[in-house]
Every structure is written in structure tokens, then in C-alpha cells.
Design a protein around this motif. Sequence first.
Motif, PDB file in Angstrom:
ATOM      1  N   LEU A  34       0.813  -1.208   0.000  1.00  0.00           N
ATOM      2  CA  LEU A  34       0.000   0.000   0.000  1.00  0.00           C
ATOM      3  C   LEU A  34       0.856   1.271   0.000  1.00  0.00           C
ATOM      4  N   LEU A  35       1.948   1.254   0.752  1.00  0.00           N
ATOM      5  CA  LEU A  35       2.764   2.456   0.906  1.00  0.00           C
ATOM      6  C   LEU A  35       3.780   2.646  -0.214  1.00  0.00           C
ATOM      7  N   GLY A  36       4.251   1.555  -0.797  1.00  0.00           N
ATOM      8  CA  GLY A  36       5.326   1.676  -1.770  1.00  0.00           C
ATOM      9  C   GLY A  36       6.677   1.610  -1.080  1.00  0.00           C
ATOM     10  N   GLU A  37       7.739   1.433  -1.872  1.00  0.00           N
ATOM     11  CA  GLU A  37       9.074   1.201  -1.304  1.00  0.00           C
ATOM     12  C   GLU A  37       9.543   2.323  -0.385  1.00  0.00           C
ATOM     13  N   HIS A  38       9.454   3.572  -0.862  1.00  0.00           N
ATOM     14  CA  HIS A  38       9.994   4.694  -0.077  1.00  0.00           C
ATOM     15  C   HIS A  38       9.207   4.914   1.205  1.00  0.00           C
ATOM     16  N   SER A  39       7.873   5.012   1.094  1.00  0.00           N
ATOM     17  CA  SER A  39       7.053   5.260   2.287  1.00  0.00           C
ATOM     18  C   SER A  39       7.115   4.092   3.269  1.00  0.00           C
ATOM     19  N   PHE A  40       7.163   2.853   2.737  1.00  0.00           N
ATOM     20  CA  PHE A  40       7.282   1.712   3.643  1.00  0.00           C
ATOM     21  C   PHE A  40       8.640   1.724   4.333  1.00  0.00           C
ATOM     22  N   GLY A  41       9.670   2.194   3.618  1.00  0.00           N
ATOM     23  CA  GLY A  41      10.975   2.341   4.250  1.00  0.00           C
ATOM     24  C   GLY A  41      10.930   3.332   5.399  1.00  0.00           C
ATOM     25  N   LEU A  42      10.236   4.463   5.197  1.00  0.00           N
ATOM     26  CA  LEU A  42      10.074   5.440   6.279  1.00  0.00           C
ATOM     27  C   LEU A  42       9.282   4.834   7.436  1.00  0.00           C
ATOM     28  N   VAL A 180      -3.047   6.648   1.912  1.00  0.00           N
ATOM     29  CA  VAL A 180      -2.369   6.216   3.147  1.00  0.00           C
ATOM     30  C   VAL A 180      -0.864   6.376   2.987  1.00  0.00           C
ATOM     31  N   ASP A 181      -0.268   7.168   3.880  1.00  0.00           N
ATOM     32  CA  ASP A 181       1.184   7.304   3.887  1.00  0.00           C
ATOM     33  C   ASP A 181       1.713   6.762   5.214  1.00  0.00           C
ATOM     34  N   ALA A 182       3.027   6.880   5.430  1.00  0.00           N
ATOM     35  CA  ALA A 182       3.641   6.295   6.626  1.00  0.00           C
ATOM     36  C   ALA A 182       3.091   6.881   7.929  1.00  0.00           C
ATOM     37  N   PRO A 183       2.968   8.224   8.068  1.00  0.00           N
ATOM     38  CA  PRO A 183       2.415   8.761   9.321  1.00  0.00           C
ATOM     39  C   PRO A 183       0.993   8.289   9.602  1.00  0.00           C
ATOM     40  N   LEU A 184       0.137   8.222   8.568  1.00  0.00           N
ATOM     41  CA  LEU A 184      -1.235   7.772   8.784  1.00  0.00           C
ATOM     42  C   LEU A 184      -1.257   6.302   9.200  1.00  0.00           C
ATOM     43  N   ALA A 185      -0.393   5.482   8.607  1.00  0.00           N
ATOM     44  CA  ALA A 185      -0.313   4.073   8.989  1.00  0.00           C
ATOM     45  C   ALA A 185       0.097   3.931  10.455  1.00  0.00           C
ATOM     46  N   ILE A 186       1.077   4.728  10.868  1.00  0.00           N
ATOM     47  CA  ILE A 186       1.517   4.712  12.266  1.00  0.00           C
ATOM     48  C   ILE A 186       0.388   5.157  13.187  1.00  0.00           C
ATOM     49  N   HIS A 246      18.283  -1.286  11.093  1.00  0.00           N
ATOM     50  CA  HIS A 246      17.291  -0.746  10.151  1.00  0.00           C
ATOM     51  C   HIS A 246      17.415   0.769  10.040  1.00  0.00           C
ATOM     52  N   LEU A 247      17.595   1.428  11.182  1.00  0.00           N
ATOM     53  CA  LEU A 247      17.730   2.883  11.174  1.00  0.00           C
ATOM     54  C   LEU A 247      19.013   3.313  10.483  1.00  0.00           C
ATOM     55  N   ALA A 248      20.117   2.616  10.768  1.00  0.00           N
ATOM     56  CA  ALA A 248      21.400   2.964  10.161  1.00  0.00           C
ATOM     57  C   ALA A 248      21.355   2.828   8.646  1.00  0.00           C
ATOM     58  N   VAL A 249      20.737   1.747   8.167  1.00  0.00           N
ATOM     59  CA  VAL A 249      20.623   1.546   6.718  1.00  0.00           C
ATOM     60  C   VAL A 249      19.754   2.628   6.099  1.00  0.00           C
ATOM     61  N   GLY A 250      18.659   2.980   6.780  1.00  0.00           N
ATOM     62  CA  GLY A 250      17.778   4.021   6.258  1.00  0.00           C
ATOM     63  C   GLY A 250      18.457   5.362   6.144  1.00  0.00           C
ATOM     64  N   PHE A 251      19.281   5.715   7.128  1.00  0.00           N
ATOM     65  CA  PHE A 251      19.964   7.013   7.117  1.00  0.00           C
ATOM     66  C   PHE A 251      21.198   7.002   6.213  1.00  0.00           C
ATOM     67  N   MET A 252      21.944   5.889   6.212  1.00  0.00           N
ATOM     68  CA  MET A 252      23.215   5.858   5.488  1.00  0.00           C
ATOM     69  C   MET A 252      23.070   5.443   4.025  1.00  0.00           C
ATOM     70  N   ILE A 253      22.006   4.688   3.702  1.00  0.00           N
ATOM     71  CA  ILE A 253      21.814   4.254   2.305  1.00  0.00           C
ATOM     72  C   ILE A 253      20.522   4.863   1.757  1.00  0.00           C
ATOM     73  N   PRO A 255      15.855   4.870   2.744  1.00  0.00           N
ATOM     74  CA  PRO A 255      14.744   4.268   3.486  1.00  0.00           C
ATOM     75  C   PRO A 255      14.216   2.979   2.852  1.00  0.00           C
ATOM     76  N   ALA A 256      14.223   2.917   1.516  1.00  0.00           N
ATOM     77  CA  ALA A 256      13.712   1.718   0.838  1.00  0.00           C
ATOM     78  C   ALA A 256      14.515   0.478   1.227  1.00  0.00           C
ATOM     79  N   GLU A 257      15.819   0.624   1.392  1.00  0.00           N
ATOM     80  CA  GLU A 257      16.660  -0.509   1.792  1.00  0.00           C
ATOM     81  C   GLU A 257      16.383  -0.912   3.242  1.00  0.00           C
ATOM     82  N   SER A 258      16.022   0.054   4.060  1.00  0.00           N
ATOM     83  CA  SER A 258      15.638  -0.258   5.443  1.00  0.00           C
ATOM     84  C   SER A 258      14.391  -1.125   5.460  1.00  0.00           C
ATOM     85  N   GLY A 259      13.449  -0.843   4.548  1.00  0.00           N
ATOM     86  CA  GLY A 259      12.236  -1.657   4.457  1.00  0.00           C
ATOM     87  C   GLY A 259      12.535  -3.096   4.105  1.00  0.00           C
ATOM     88  N   LEU A 260      13.512  -3.303   3.200  1.00  0.00           N
ATOM     89  CA  LEU A 260      13.915  -4.662   2.825  1.00  0.00           C
ATOM     90  C   LEU A 260      14.451  -5.423   4.025  1.00  0.00           C
TER      91      LEU A 260
END
Length: 447
Positions: A34-42, A180-186, A246-253, A255-260
Motif C-alpha cells: 500500500l505504501l510503496g518502497e519509499h514510504s514503507f521504508g520510512l 495512506v502514507d507512513a504517518p497515517l499508517a503509524i 534498520h535505522l542505520a541503513v535508512g539514514f546511510m543508504i 529508506p527503501a533498503e531499510s524496508g527490505l
Amino acid sequence: MNIRSLFKKSFLFLCIRMAGICISFVMFAALARLLGEHSFGLFSMAFSAVLLLVPLLSFARREVVQRFIPRYEALNQPEVVETLIREGWSTIVRMSLLAIGGSVIAALILRAARPEMSTETILLLPFAALLLMATQVAEYQMHIMRGKGQIFWAMVPRDIFWRVLVIAALMVATAAGWSVDAPLAILIMCVLLMVIAVLQAAIDPEIRPQFRMLFKRYKLPEDAARAARLIWLPNVLTTGYPNLVHLAVGFMIAPAESGLLFVAQRVANLLTIPLLSARSISINAISSMHAKGNLTEIQHKLSRLTLLIGLSSAAVFVFITVFAGWILSFFSPAYADSGHVLIIMSLGPLLTTLAGPLGVMLQAAGYEHYYSRAIILSNIVAFLLLIAGILLFGVIGAAWAVTLQVIFWNATLWVLIRRIKAPDVSVIGMIFPVTSFADMDSKDTDA
């Protein structure tokens, strides 16, 4: 005690956990698609931050109430039980309100300092803090109820009902045409979890928080306070490291990779479910047999239980290895080519099941300081590996950092067990058992 009785006692726990895991897969798969790669990563970064902060800000109050409520009830000390519960509520709620206030301030500062940052990203801060508070409340209530022996009502509302409601809410939102985006899902997860927590509290009025608790200071009993000090840091490090990854990957690479990594970690954790169910009751068995001096029986029974659990986890590992890409594609078609990440992250949980409840063995026998040292040392090494792994190899490096942390941790615990001549409850302990036990009551800290 025999293996059959161990499985029987943990069967309810295992069934609820397995049902919860299956529903959780559907929930996260729905969110990812539903969110897509980027939003799901966030979303995964915000959710991981919540899971990282829950043990940090609870100061082991969850584990303490579950462990000491039965003890004080057995001693017929209801007033101590009440103080224990209220002190925990006071700590949980105060720290949660502090986190909410801090997140709002941080969001305002980010909006002023970085106006180009998306609204979706900034809103995640206060919304994640709200989910943190809801999670703290729900987790604390669950541990109180487990301490009172109410396993079914402690786990089912959170592990099953809440996740089903989240899936239903996402379906309704989609049918209504909402974006639906990441904040609404949360936010949806937060509101529904608080509703579940309120309904759960209606089952047992004694576990409800009271407003006046915030304005009164309570003091933990000395033995409970000591246990909290010993448990807190190991719990933070044990549960926190994967979420830190997960947080380190999201910040350093990205957000989409953090989701993976987020979904790969959850699939990999399937391997440890049988061990967790056995671990939930093995600490009582270990304590009982240790009190009777049956160290040989501890080693004999639990090492064989570990073998059975290890074999079942090995079968799951083979399935994951063969169908890794296909499993990840349920969450997102973009993850289908990343099956190797899932295989790497499954190696650690597989080793954990073969090692058995080594940590429980150390803690139940009174060697909490050894357990704490092993966790601190393994996490220091793992953090250095994480930074180097991400910089040199990206997501693959992060996946290996998670796996090597688990390998190093279990290896350290096993070496300590053999060094202090305690019962070896790993698979190795069945093949090469400890034949001469040390006096475990002496707790020789020079070992």
C-alpha cells in the motif's frame, strides 16, 4: 520433567505466537504494497525506532512485574504487588510523555531548520512517539497479566486482535479512497492499540493505570530494583541492535533498503519461534532443577529439547533458502531479487535455536553478570561491524553484521557456560556434555 511436558506447557504460547506471526506477515505485506518502497521504508524506520526505545524507556519494568508478581503473591504480600505495578506505571507513562514532548520539539526544529524536508517525514516523529506510548502501555499490561498467569488474555488482544484490526482499517481506508502514507499508517496502529489496551484493562481492574500515579513517587522493592538494574541494559542491547541496523541503513543508504531489511528480519525470526515458546517455561524448569542440584538432568533434558527445536528450525531454514525471493515478493515485487539478504539474516536465528537457552541457563543459575558482559561485548563488536559493513558492502554488509552479532553472542555464551562448568544446554552439550560441574552456588566471579 520430560520433553513432552515442556512442549505441552509451552503449546498455548507457541500457538498464539505463530498465529500472531502469520497475521503480522499479512499486516506488513499489506502495508508494504500500500505504501510503496519509499514510504514503507520510512514506516519501517519509525517502527524500528519505537521498538528500539520501548526497552530503553521502560527500564525493565515489564520484565520485573512479570517475574516478581508471582513471587510476592506466593508470599501473600498484595501491598507489595500493588506498589510494584504502580511504580512501573509511573515510570512508563512519564517516560512516554517525555518522548512525545521531545518528538514535537524535534519536529518543529526540523521544520524550521530544513523546510525542504517532506511533511511525511516530519510528521513521523510525533506520530511514532504516540505509537511508542501505546506500545509501552500495551506491553506493560501484557507483562502484568502474564505475571498473574493470564497468558491467553495477555497475548491474544495484542498479537491477534490488534493486527487483524489494523488490516481491516487499511482495507477500509483503501476502499474509501484515502491516500495512506507512513504517518497515517503509524497513527492507525497507535489508535487501535490504545483501544485494545483500554479493553484489555477492563478484564482486570487491578492492572489499570491511575492518573494520580503520575504525581506520586513509588519505590521498587530492593530485590526487584536490583533485578531491573541487571536486566535493563542487556534487554536494550538484545532487542535494540536489529532495529538500530534498520535505522542505520535508512539514514546511510536509503529508506527503501531499510524496508527490505525490516521484512527480511521478520521472516528470519520465524526460526526462533519454537525456541521462544520453550524458553518461556524453561527458566522455571532450570530454576527448579538447579534448586534440587539436578545439574545433569538440566543438561540431559534441555540439550535434547534444543536438538528437537533445532531440527524443526533447520527445516524452516531449508524452505527459506529455496524460496527466499518468492517469500519476499509477498511484501513487494521489488524485493524478489534480494533473497540472498533473507538467507544471510536467517543464519543467525538458526544458530540461536541450535545453541538453545544458554542465556536463560546463565540467568536462572544466578550468573546475570556473565550474561550482561556477553551481550555488551557482542554488541560493541557488532556495532563496529555494522558501520564498516554498510560503508563497504551496503545492505549485504548490514545483513552480515546482524548475523555475525548473533553468532558472536551465542559463541560467547557457550564459552562462558563451558568455562564456569555449568550445564551445556546446546546441541554440543548433548554430544560432548559437561561431566564435572562447578559449585554453581558459589558464583565465582573470577571465571
